[in-house]
Motif scaffolding. Sequence first.
Motif, mmCIF file in Angstrom:
data_model
loop_
_atom_site.group_PDB
_atom_site.id
_atom_site.type_symbol
_atom_site.label_atom_id
_atom_site.label_comp_id
_atom_site.label_asym_id
_atom_site.label_seq_id
_atom_site.Cartn_x
_atom_site.Cartn_y
_atom_site.Cartn_z
ATOM 1 N N SER A 141 0.808 -1.214 0.000
ATOM 2 C CA SER A 141 0.000 0.000 0.000
ATOM 3 C C SER A 141 0.848 1.275 0.000
ATOM 4 N N ILE A 142 2.116 1.165 0.399
ATOM 5 C CA ILE A 142 2.998 2.331 0.429
ATOM 6 C C ILE A 142 3.655 2.565 -0.928
ATOM 7 N N GLY A 143 4.049 1.497 -1.585
ATOM 8 C CA GLY A 143 4.733 1.624 -2.875
ATOM 9 C C GLY A 143 5.527 0.377 -3.176
ATOM 10 N N ILE A 144 6.544 0.515 -4.004
ATOM 11 C CA ILE A 144 7.372 -0.619 -4.409
ATOM 12 C C ILE A 144 8.281 -1.034 -3.255
ATOM 13 N N ARG A 145 8.348 -2.323 -3.004
ATOM 14 C CA ARG A 145 9.233 -2.865 -1.968
ATOM 15 C C ARG A 145 10.574 -3.203 -2.637
ATOM 16 N N TRP A 146 11.466 -2.234 -2.651
ATOM 17 C CA TRP A 146 12.679 -2.373 -3.439
ATOM 18 C C TRP A 146 13.570 -3.501 -2.966
ATOM 19 N N ARG A 147 13.744 -3.649 -1.672
ATOM 20 C CA ARG A 147 14.616 -4.712 -1.178
ATOM 21 C C ARG A 147 14.062 -6.080 -1.535
ATOM 22 N N PHE A 148 12.791 -6.269 -1.288
ATOM 23 C CA PHE A 148 12.121 -7.524 -1.639
ATOM 24 C C PHE A 148 12.232 -7.790 -3.133
ATOM 25 N N THR A 149 11.948 -6.760 -3.939
ATOM 26 C CA THR A 149 11.945 -6.924 -5.389
ATOM 27 C C THR A 149 13.330 -7.255 -5.922
ATOM 28 N N LEU A 150 14.350 -6.546 -5.465
ATOM 29 C CA LEU A 150 15.705 -6.803 -5.946
ATOM 30 C C LEU A 150 16.185 -8.201 -5.559
ATOM 31 N N LEU A 151 15.928 -8.610 -4.329
ATOM 32 C CA LEU A 151 16.382 -9.925 -3.864
ATOM 33 C C LEU A 151 15.675 -11.055 -4.608
ATOM 34 N N HIS A 152 14.363 -10.950 -4.738
ATOM 35 C CA HIS A 152 13.604 -12.043 -5.347
ATOM 36 C C HIS A 152 13.773 -12.093 -6.863
ATOM 37 N N ILE A 153 13.769 -10.939 -7.528
ATOM 38 C CA ILE A 153 13.974 -10.953 -8.977
ATOM 39 C C ILE A 153 15.412 -11.360 -9.297
ATOM 40 N N GLY A 154 16.374 -10.954 -8.465
ATOM 41 C CA GLY A 154 17.756 -11.387 -8.669
ATOM 42 C C GLY A 154 17.892 -12.893 -8.594
ATOM 43 N N LEU A 155 17.258 -13.496 -7.584
ATOM 44 C CA LEU A 155 17.274 -14.952 -7.468
ATOM 45 C C LEU A 155 16.547 -15.598 -8.638
ATOM 46 N N PHE A 156 15.445 -14.996 -9.059
ATOM 47 C CA PHE A 156 14.666 -15.507 -10.189
ATOM 48 C C PHE A 156 15.508 -15.503 -11.472
ATOM 49 N N LEU A 157 16.235 -14.427 -11.723
ATOM 50 C CA LEU A 157 17.076 -14.344 -12.919
ATOM 51 C C LEU A 157 18.246 -15.323 -12.849
ATOM 52 N N LEU A 158 18.822 -15.471 -11.674
ATOM 53 C CA LEU A 158 19.964 -16.361 -11.519
ATOM 54 C C LEU A 158 19.563 -17.813 -11.775
ATOM 55 N N LEU A 159 18.445 -18.240 -11.182
ATOM 56 C CA LEU A 159 17.963 -19.602 -11.411
ATOM 57 C C LEU A 159 17.450 -19.772 -12.837
ATOM 58 N N GLY A 160 16.737 -18.759 -13.325
ATOM 59 C CA GLY A 160 16.167 -18.843 -14.660
ATOM 60 C C GLY A 160 17.229 -18.915 -15.747
ATOM 61 N N ALA A 161 18.341 -18.202 -15.576
ATOM 62 C CA ALA A 161 19.407 -18.233 -16.575
ATOM 63 C C ALA A 161 20.018 -19.627 -16.678
ATOM 64 N N GLY A 162 20.211 -20.270 -15.527
ATOM 65 C CA GLY A 162 20.749 -21.625 -15.554
ATOM 66 C C GLY A 162 19.771 -22.636 -16.118
ATOM 67 N N PHE A 163 18.474 -22.402 -15.872
ATOM 68 C CA PHE A 163 17.446 -23.347 -16.322
ATOM 69 C C PHE A 163 17.127 -23.161 -17.802
ATOM 70 N N TRP A 164 16.703 -21.968 -18.181
ATOM 71 C CA TRP A 164 16.297 -21.710 -19.562
ATOM 72 C C TRP A 164 17.486 -21.565 -20.493
ATOM 73 N N GLY A 165 18.650 -21.208 -19.959
ATOM 74 C CA GLY A 165 19.821 -21.042 -20.809
ATOM 75 C C GLY A 165 20.613 -22.310 -21.026
ATOM 76 N N ALA A 166 20.270 -23.387 -20.304
ATOM 77 C CA ALA A 166 21.020 -24.641 -20.452
ATOM 78 C C ALA A 166 21.031 -25.178 -21.879
ATOM 79 N N PRO A 167 19.913 -25.113 -22.628
ATOM 80 C CA PRO A 167 19.962 -25.628 -24.006
ATOM 81 C C PRO A 167 20.897 -24.850 -24.921
ATOM 82 N N ASP A 168 21.203 -23.602 -24.591
ATOM 83 C CA ASP A 168 22.061 -22.773 -25.451
ATOM 84 C C ASP A 168 23.537 -22.875 -25.082
ATOM 85 N N ARG A 169 23.837 -23.618 -24.030
ATOM 86 C CA ARG A 169 25.235 -23.753 -23.597
ATOM 87 C C ARG A 169 25.958 -24.734 -24.523
#
Length: 299
Positions: A141-169
Amino acid sequence: MHLRKKSLPLWQIFVYMPNTRHRTYVYHALLVVLVVVATIALQVFTGDFPVDIFAFPLNIVCIVLWLTVVAMLYKNRQNITLAKLLLSPGATWLSLAIMAATGIYLGLQRQPNSSSWPVVMGVLYVLTHLAFIILRGWRNSIGIRWRFTLLHIGLFLLLGAGFWGAPDREQLRVALIENRPTHIALHTNGTAAALDYSIELKGVKAEYAESGMPTHFEAEIKVDGIEIQLTVNHPYNRTLGEKIYLISIGNDNNEPYCIVEVVREPWQWVSLAGIVMLLAGAVMLFIRGPRHSATKIEK
């Protein structure tokens, strides 16, 4: 006269169970059992997951379809049981258990097999749960939760790159003979591949212990006109997504040679973005500290 109550079939007991936390746990347990049995059956009867067929651009198409389904499920989360399950605390505990089990399973193998059906489905579940958590908690209700967003999206990108990028390795081996430039490499399955640059061996050097065992060896090679020194476990970073490793050296009829491995990871920039976001979120969490006053998250 006592009337005997007619017992309901198991499936009716499950369907008409009161809408409580116990019902959520039962749904989740049955879903987990179903997925585990299905993945084990697929592994037994079909072998490993066919990672290679999902190389670019098919993996991009799958990502778009997957995120679309996730967004639709989240939008209708009040009426879809699966969405409620993926937003439940049990889903978080299950994701942690999957990541721990996957790490132990891969760590105990000499040659980790990350393309097995249980590993692929487990990581996909973790990514799906993480996507739901991000959609629910990125703002309040206050606005964007920057700490939460950075931590969770960072983890999402890190896992996603290894998962979705595996066929291109790609892992390519190149056999180099001194003063003979080449641009031909071999895939692990033996098929030839052309490099977009030339690579040439200029010389090799080895040091041996008194027992005759090598203690140090290196190769001087020229990559696209640039001379570099290659040693074991110290690759040459040609680009952000491509590294050249020294595998071995030798001498055949007074003709020095070496084997190098070219590793291409085009999704490494996504992993780097995830790491940067995780570090930024951790720094913000350290500087500002955790919030002591609870805020209401938009639902």
